[in-house]
Design a protein around this motif. Structure first.
Motif, PDB file in Angstrom:
ATOM      1  N   ARG C  15       0.820  -1.206   0.000  1.00 38.97           N
ATOM      2  CA  ARG C  15       0.000   0.000   0.000  1.00 38.97           C
ATOM      3  C   ARG C  15       0.848   1.247   0.000  1.00 38.97           C
ATOM      4  NH1 ARG C  15      -5.555   1.159   1.720  1.00 38.97           N
ATOM      5  NH2 ARG C  15      -5.117   3.253   2.461  1.00 38.97           N
ATOM      6  N   ASP C  16       1.834   1.245   0.863  1.00 35.64           N
ATOM      7  CA  ASP C  16       2.689   2.418   0.969  1.00 35.64           C
ATOM      8  C   ASP C  16       3.451   2.646  -0.325  1.00 35.64           C
ATOM      9  OD1 ASP C  16       3.745   4.446   2.905  1.00 35.64           O
ATOM     10  OD2 ASP C  16       5.616   3.586   2.138  1.00 35.64           O
ATOM     11  N   LYS C  17       3.959   1.563  -0.873  1.00 40.90           N
ATOM     12  CA  LYS C  17       4.733   1.671  -2.115  1.00 40.90           C
ATOM     13  C   LYS C  17       3.864   2.279  -3.205  1.00 40.90           C
ATOM     14  CE  LYS C  17       8.209  -0.992  -4.545  1.00 40.90           C
ATOM     15  NZ  LYS C  17       8.581  -2.301  -5.092  1.00 40.90           N
ATOM     16  N   LEU C  18       2.614   1.824  -3.258  1.00 38.50           N
ATOM     17  CA  LEU C  18       1.698   2.329  -4.284  1.00 38.50           C
ATOM     18  C   LEU C  18       1.388   3.804  -4.068  1.00 38.50           C
ATOM     19  CD1 LEU C  18      -0.602  -0.788  -4.553  1.00 38.50           C
ATOM     20  CD2 LEU C  18       0.589   0.302  -6.475  1.00 38.50           C
ATOM     21  N   LEU C  19       1.161   4.171  -2.830  1.00 35.96           N
ATOM     22  CA  LEU C  19       0.832   5.569  -2.564  1.00 35.96           C
ATOM     23  C   LEU C  19       1.986   6.493  -2.931  1.00 35.96           C
ATOM     24  CD1 LEU C  19      -1.193   5.586   0.766  1.00 35.96           C
ATOM     25  CD2 LEU C  19      -1.936   6.238  -1.517  1.00 35.96           C
ATOM     26  N   ARG C  20       3.186   6.100  -2.555  1.00 32.00           N
ATOM     27  CA  ARG C  20       4.338   6.935  -2.882  1.00 32.00           C
ATOM     28  C   ARG C  20       4.517   7.028  -4.397  1.00 32.00           C
ATOM     29  NH1 ARG C  20       7.638   8.550   0.878  1.00 32.00           N
ATOM     30  NH2 ARG C  20       7.064   7.985   3.018  1.00 32.00           N
ATOM     31  N   TYR C  50      -5.812  -2.761  -7.557  1.00 27.66           N
ATOM     32  CA  TYR C  50      -7.203  -2.868  -7.132  1.00 27.66           C
ATOM     33  C   TYR C  50      -7.388  -3.792  -5.943  1.00 27.66           C
ATOM     34  CZ  TYR C  50      -8.688  -0.034 -10.955  1.00 27.66           C
ATOM     35  OH  TYR C  50      -8.876   1.024 -11.791  1.00 27.66           O
ATOM     36  N   LYS C  51      -6.363  -4.497  -5.587  1.00 31.46           N
ATOM     37  CA  LYS C  51      -6.442  -5.297  -4.383  1.00 31.46           C
ATOM     38  C   LYS C  51      -6.226  -4.409  -3.157  1.00 31.46           C
ATOM     39  CE  LYS C  51      -7.577  -9.111  -5.940  1.00 31.46           C
ATOM     40  NZ  LYS C  51      -6.859  -9.706  -7.080  1.00 31.46           N
ATOM     41  N   HIS C  52      -5.673  -3.230  -3.404  1.00 32.84           N
ATOM     42  CA  HIS C  52      -5.332  -2.354  -2.284  1.00 32.84           C
ATOM     43  C   HIS C  52      -6.216  -1.115  -2.183  1.00 32.84           C
ATOM     44  CE1 HIS C  52      -1.739  -4.647  -1.282  1.00 32.84           C
ATOM     45  NE2 HIS C  52      -1.588  -4.810  -2.575  1.00 32.84           N
ATOM     46  N   PHE C  53      -6.748  -0.720  -3.338  1.00 36.85           N
ATOM     47  CA  PHE C  53      -7.631   0.450  -3.345  1.00 36.85           C
ATOM     48  C   PHE C  53      -8.829   0.119  -4.213  1.00 36.85           C
ATOM     49  CE2 PHE C  53      -3.265   1.750  -2.896  1.00 36.85           C
ATOM     50  CZ  PHE C  53      -3.310   2.507  -1.734  1.00 36.85           C
ATOM     51  N   SER C  54      -9.994   0.582  -3.781  1.00 36.91           N
ATOM     52  CA  SER C  54     -11.151   0.108  -4.527  1.00 36.91           C
ATOM     53  C   SER C  54     -11.248   0.732  -5.914  1.00 36.91           C
ATOM     54  CB  SER C  54     -12.431   0.315  -3.720  1.00 36.91           C
ATOM     55  OG  SER C  54     -12.512   1.647  -3.297  1.00 36.91           O
ATOM     56  N   ASN C  55     -10.666   1.897  -6.090  1.00 36.81           N
ATOM     57  CA  ASN C  55     -10.571   2.459  -7.449  1.00 36.81           C
ATOM     58  C   ASN C  55      -9.611   3.643  -7.447  1.00 36.81           C
ATOM     59  OD1 ASN C  55     -12.021   4.605  -6.373  1.00 36.81           O
ATOM     60  ND2 ASN C  55     -13.931   3.543  -6.841  1.00 36.81           N
ATOM     61  N   LYS C  56      -9.472   4.271  -8.588  1.00 36.45           N
ATOM     62  CA  LYS C  56      -8.472   5.325  -8.718  1.00 36.45           C
ATOM     63  C   LYS C  56      -8.776   6.475  -7.767  1.00 36.45           C
ATOM     64  CE  LYS C  56      -6.275   8.130 -12.284  1.00 36.45           C
ATOM     65  NZ  LYS C  56      -6.497   8.855 -13.542  1.00 36.45           N
ATOM     66  N   ASP C  57     -10.042   6.844  -7.734  1.00 33.43           N
ATOM     67  CA  ASP C  57     -10.443   7.913  -6.834  1.00 33.43           C
ATOM     68  C   ASP C  57     -10.060   7.592  -5.408  1.00 33.43           C
ATOM     69  OD1 ASP C  57     -11.558   9.585  -8.700  1.00 33.43           O
ATOM     70  OD2 ASP C  57     -13.294   9.988  -7.426  1.00 33.43           O
ATOM     71  N   ASP C  58     -10.336   6.359  -5.050  1.00 38.14           N
ATOM     72  CA  ASP C  58     -10.015   5.941  -3.694  1.00 38.14           C
ATOM     73  C   ASP C  58      -8.521   6.088  -3.444  1.00 38.14           C
ATOM     74  OD1 ASP C  58     -10.462   4.778  -1.163  1.00 38.14           O
ATOM     75  OD2 ASP C  58      -9.717   2.865  -1.936  1.00 38.14           O
ATOM     76  N   LEU C  59      -7.744   5.651  -4.433  1.00 39.69           N
ATOM     77  CA  LEU C  59      -6.285   5.770  -4.307  1.00 39.69           C
ATOM     78  C   LEU C  59      -5.889   7.210  -4.023  1.00 39.69           C
ATOM     79  CD1 LEU C  59      -3.309   4.795  -4.793  1.00 39.69           C
ATOM     80  CD2 LEU C  59      -3.673   5.397  -7.169  1.00 39.69           C
ATOM     81  N   TRP C  64      -4.267  11.893  -0.604  1.00 40.82           N
ATOM     82  CA  TRP C  64      -4.461  13.222   0.002  1.00 40.82           C
ATOM     83  C   TRP C  64      -4.723  13.087   1.491  1.00 40.82           C
ATOM     84  CZ3 TRP C  64      -2.054  14.526  -3.608  1.00 40.82           C
ATOM     85  CH2 TRP C  64      -2.467  14.610  -4.929  1.00 40.82           C
ATOM     86  N   HIS C  65      -5.488  12.086   1.826  1.00 39.65           N
ATOM     87  CA  HIS C  65      -5.784  11.893   3.237  1.00 39.65           C
ATOM     88  C   HIS C  65      -4.497  11.759   4.027  1.00 39.65           C
ATOM     89  CE1 HIS C  65      -8.138  10.687   6.704  1.00 39.65           C
ATOM     90  NE2 HIS C  65      -7.180   9.792   6.932  1.00 39.65           N
ATOM     91  N   ARG C  66      -3.673  10.870   3.533  1.00 38.31           N
ATOM     92  CA  ARG C  66      -2.431  10.612   4.236  1.00 38.31           C
ATOM     93  C   ARG C  66      -1.580  11.861   4.337  1.00 38.31           C
ATOM     94  NH1 ARG C  66       2.309   6.277   3.222  1.00 38.31           N
ATOM     95  NH2 ARG C  66       3.883   7.553   4.268  1.00 38.31           N
ATOM     96  N   VAL C  67      -1.419  12.529   3.205  1.00 45.17           N
ATOM     97  CA  VAL C  67      -0.554  13.687   3.168  1.00 45.17           C
ATOM     98  C   VAL C  67      -1.092  14.790   4.058  1.00 45.17           C
ATOM     99  CG1 VAL C  67       0.195  15.558   1.692  1.00 45.17           C
ATOM    100  CG2 VAL C  67       0.407  13.214   0.923  1.00 45.17           C
ATOM    101  N   PHE C  68      -2.370  15.070   3.931  1.00 44.69           N
ATOM    102  CA  PHE C  68      -2.916  16.181   4.691  1.00 44.69           C
ATOM    103  C   PHE C  68      -2.984  15.858   6.174  1.00 44.69           C
ATOM    104  CE2 PHE C  68      -4.445  17.530   0.512  1.00 44.69           C
ATOM    105  CZ  PHE C  68      -3.809  18.758   0.505  1.00 44.69           C
ATOM    106  N   THR C  69      -3.202  14.574   6.456  1.00 37.68           N
ATOM    107  CA  THR C  69      -3.198  14.205   7.865  1.00 37.68           C
ATOM    108  C   THR C  69      -1.836  14.509   8.479  1.00 37.68           C
ATOM    109  OG1 THR C  69      -4.788  12.476   7.378  1.00 37.68           O
ATOM    110  CG2 THR C  69      -3.633  12.346   9.487  1.00 37.68           C
ATOM    111  N   GLU C  70      -0.798  14.133   7.764  1.00 39.42           N
ATOM    112  CA  GLU C  70       0.544  14.417   8.286  1.00 39.42           C
ATOM    113  C   GLU C  70       0.778  15.918   8.397  1.00 39.42           C
ATOM    114  OE1 GLU C  70       4.016  12.188   7.180  1.00 39.42           O
ATOM    115  OE2 GLU C  70       2.824  10.655   6.175  1.00 39.42           O
ATOM    116  N   MET C  71       0.351  16.625   7.336  1.00 40.24           N
ATOM    117  CA  MET C  71       0.534  18.071   7.334  1.00 40.24           C
ATOM    118  C   MET C  71      -0.186  18.694   8.529  1.00 40.24           C
ATOM    119  SD  MET C  71       2.123  19.522   4.544  1.00 40.24           S
ATOM    120  CE  MET C  71       1.274  20.861   3.680  1.00 40.24           C
TER     121      MET C  71
END
Lengths: 203, 203, 203, 203
Positions: C15-20, C50-59, C64-71
């Motif tokens: 998941r992390d690899k994909l997000l980065r 698609y095994k990790h995110f339900s779709n592109k939007d979700d990805l 953004w969730h992750r980034v903004f949460t950290e911010m």
DNA sequence: AATGAATGAGTATTCATTCAT
DNA sequence: AATGAATGAATACTCATTCAT
């Protein structure tokens, strides 16, 4: 719930199926053939086609490439040199007949795409070269015939033109009027050709 | 106040200009030629074209009609019957040469549109019929030759195929390699044809 | 028998690899980034994604969730209250610098996605709220400064705008002109913010 | 029968209408805006658009070109040199405010497309250059201020960053929270910029 | 956990054609 | 007689997404 009708073929099979479909559809509808038409003929969706060819042009390029490569192989595949000239000529024409009869769609598609057919000026270099190769192979055959004293001392290009043109007229006829055995007609054409081209005793 | 460059031609001239432009553009770009392309080549706007032809198909139909009508005229225009067979054959071929050389664009466009070239199945009935007429005229010529005892007793269709095919190969070559005098090459082809097809004393 | 190179990572790592990867690709290609692009950058197949995110939007939402949460954590992580105002301001900015420098890709992706950047109207509620939170945290900081009598009696929003805007301009510059140490520039901006640009007599 | 609703505008008007529509739609939907969307917003058909722009990219290029050209004019249009520095700064900011308020759509579209916003790496050369020009104009203004002894001896780039960033934050806010008069806020930012945020003894 | 094969829904773009001037 | 402005109906191509293996 409905059964999933998707094909699940290997890459090579799918590619081949698509190419053959393209040839068939091209014959029916000409260059205006739709990507959708072709895909449908191959029982694929249009988008599937793009997994195998980068675009429509590429698809056709691959088609011509394949067809002409096979054709050239036939043309340049030297006949056994222990045969006399007429034997070699017949051997070559028969090879063509076999290719045409075995792979009718591909063969006809190739013919329909001969240089004067579709816009001559826009032909790919590669494509034109293939044509030259085929012509040259025929010229060569004639040159040998002259050297061997079997053919009269004509310009080999003229001889090739006469024989090649007749051949093309024959296959053109065969294309339009449905499949009939080509070899007997080839024999006729060869005889006709020889009894003009063959050096006569009284010459 | 720039001078108004719009053409003001009679209907017939404009029509002709458009048809010739169509032939040229067709040769360059094949069936994909745009209405705009054609109009531009004729120095007209696309919409002007619609004043002269009801649509693109009509334009092309007119083009083929015109070209094939002229061709057929050449083919069926009986040569003087007092000439011997070879003279009549030559007379016909020379007429073709003259047409080709005088109206290169139209002639080539016609060739590029021969039945096997573009998708055979979609050919208009009318169009196919013209082709048959031409073929028949050639067959007839051969039949006469046989009747007159000048040609060997072949199937006239075979003879026509050989002569016609050679002719087509020649003009195809001429199309691709730029204009050169056709008649000498025709002489060669005729001689080649006859020395095979001509009945020999020993037959 | 080639070794099977498929990754077999734990869910979290994948998941992390994909997000980065998504962040990086997003930076390069903007919103037009393909699922395939992203998967490829992460050395996965598109379907794996698609095994990790339900779709592109979700990805992207997750990104953004992750980034903004950290911010937001950085922004709202209260600086030690025993520090004077300037110390706290510096502390906050330095935290931002550290985040930016440690997680360049994620940080830049977040910036590139600031509200005015991509179509403001289509922003998710959730997303906008995060922005407000960040702005509010900054406003709050300024309010405190005023309360404490360290800042002049401006509208806190104006102060936040000035400091925040400067900060954004700095990181924007840093994004384009490659990485350089942020902290010294931040010091300059803070000093400027506090003391103003006008030359004072005592200078 | 139905009344023909087609517009019948001159080339320039149509072009302008399309560009403004593009700006509006771009703001609403971002880069994903459909050609159809844009055309519809301009009350044209999609194909009409192609009479004015060679493709979607070209349309956007023209939009940015136009917007940035106007922006740069504002930025580089030298304020009257007899004004003192603060007067000149104000003069420039007010020009921007006027442009923004008069041409909201175009202005916002431009902002939304600032370099860090959309994929920085894929920016056109031309586009980046415009940005540099704007930045340089601001830097220059600051340099002059320093030379004239009005501004402290900072790096002009730092000063430009602070003032420019604040400005951008302000217009960003203005973009999101609907139109309100910009000039008063600009006055605040200028004062803050000049005098700093720190409470001075004399306050 | 991961992938290759395949597809459907969209989107940009082209082009023949119409019509008011 | 001729054109510029405009459009609708194709058509090539892309891309997110699914599913059997």
């Amino acid at each position: 719930m409905a059964k999933d009708n998707r094909q699940r073929l290997g890459r090579a099979e799918a590619r081949d199926k698509l190419l053959r479909a393209a040839a068939r559809v091209f014959l029916e509808k000409g260059r205006g053939a739709t990507v959708e038409d072709i895909a449908a003929e191959a029982e694929y969706s249009a988008s599937a086609l793009y997994k195998h060819f980068s675009n429509k042009d590429d698809l056709f390029r691959c088609l011509w490439h394949r067809v002409f490569t096979e054709m050239i192989e036939v043309f340049t595949n030297e006949p056994p040199m222990d045969l006399p000239f007429v034997g070699r000529l017949k051997w070559t024409l028969y090879s063509i007949a076999e290719f045409a009869e075995n792979d009718r769609d591909l063969f006809l598609a190739a013919m329909a795409n001969s240089p004067i057919a579709e816009s001559p000026m826009t032909l790919d270099e590669e494509f034109l070269e293939k044509h030259h190769q085929m012509r040259d192979a025929f010229n060569q055959l004639m040159s040998r015939g002259i050297e061997e004293g079997v053919l009269r001392d004509y310009d080999p290009a003229t001889l090739a033109m006469a024989m090649g043109g007749s051949l093309q007229a024959l296959t053109g006829h065969w294309a339009l009027e449905g499949p009939f055995p080509l070899k007997p007609h080839m024999d006729d054409l060869i005889e006709l050709f020889m009894n003009g081209a063959a050096k006569k005793p009284e010459d």
